[in-house]
Design a protein around this motif. Structure first.
Motif: not given
Length: 239
Positions: A142-143, A145-148, A233, A237-239
């Protein structure tokens, strides 16, 4: 440097008596090189030369003057420098708060060991032919999140102690419920960095030990909970 006084009865006036701070200088083999008794610091204002000061202009700062003497001699000298940055520091302030420093672009893999079945691994995606490093990270396909990931790497590449546990040495502590291990690229020398964290009773800090770090550190729980110690989790990304 100028002599302020040669009279021992004036030592209290300059703070170079028993109220002063004794500084001992040591050589590489802990051989004593000398001692200096540091007293009071005052600000010496420059003379205006009789000219009327413009009330709209900010007053210029004066020159700091510190009084010092050798502990076995009566002469007191004035030094045009403030030594408060040295004399006002506690023993804790002298400790190195940087646990380690690594180039964040060289971190290739991070293992998160958590209690129960919540452990996971994050990996940097292999760079393409046109890029020497990649900013993309994945976990179990799973990809992330870049910011996280960016916030996490910022903290893990140069963690700093917020305080220290005086009564404990790293070897005094048992197994930690949380462990984070960083694996670096071949260009970054050194073995994997391991950080072990234990919640303290108040819940405000983690008690931390780390590879090559001689102290038991305190890390603010709020900072680490927001950027690093999150479930898998929370990094997706997108979570």
């Amino acid at each position: 440097n100028a002599v302020a006084t040669r009279q021992p009865d004036k030592h209290p006036r300059y703070g170079v008596d028993s109220t002063g701070t004794m500084i001992t200088m040591l050589g590489g083999d802990d051989e004593q090189l000398g001692q200096l008794l540091v007293g009071r610091t005052q600000i010496q204002r420059s003379q205006s030369g009789g000219r009327r000061r413009n009330p709209m202009r900010r007053r210029r700062r004066g020159t700091p003057i510190t009084y010092v003497r050798a502990p076995d001699k009566p002469d007191v000298y004035s030094v045009e420098q403030s030594l408060r940055s040295i004399t006002n520091r506690s023993a804790e302030d002298w400790r190195d708060r940087t646990i380690w420093t690594v180039d964040r672009t060289r971190i290739q893999r991070i293992d998160f060991r958590y209690p129960a079945d919540s452990s996971f691994t994050a990996r940097r995606v292999s760079p393409t032919d046109t890029a020497t490093t990649s900013d993309a990270w994945v976990s179990a396909g799973d990809t992330l999140s870049r910011s996280s990931v960016s916030s996490m790497l910022r903290t893990l590449s140069s963690p700093r102690a917020d305080g220290f546990v005086e009564s404990k040495a790293p070897e005094d502590l048992g197994e930690a419920p949380f462990e984070i291990r960083l694996y670096l690229s071949q260009q970054q020398s050194g073995s994997p960095r391991t950080l072990q964290l234990r919640p303290n009773l108040s819940g405000k800090y983690y008690i931390a030990t780390a590879t090559g770090y001689p102290y038991v550190a305190q890390l603010r729980a709020g900072t680490w909970d927001r950027s690093v110690l999150k479930e898998r989790s929370a990094f997706l990304k997108n979570e």
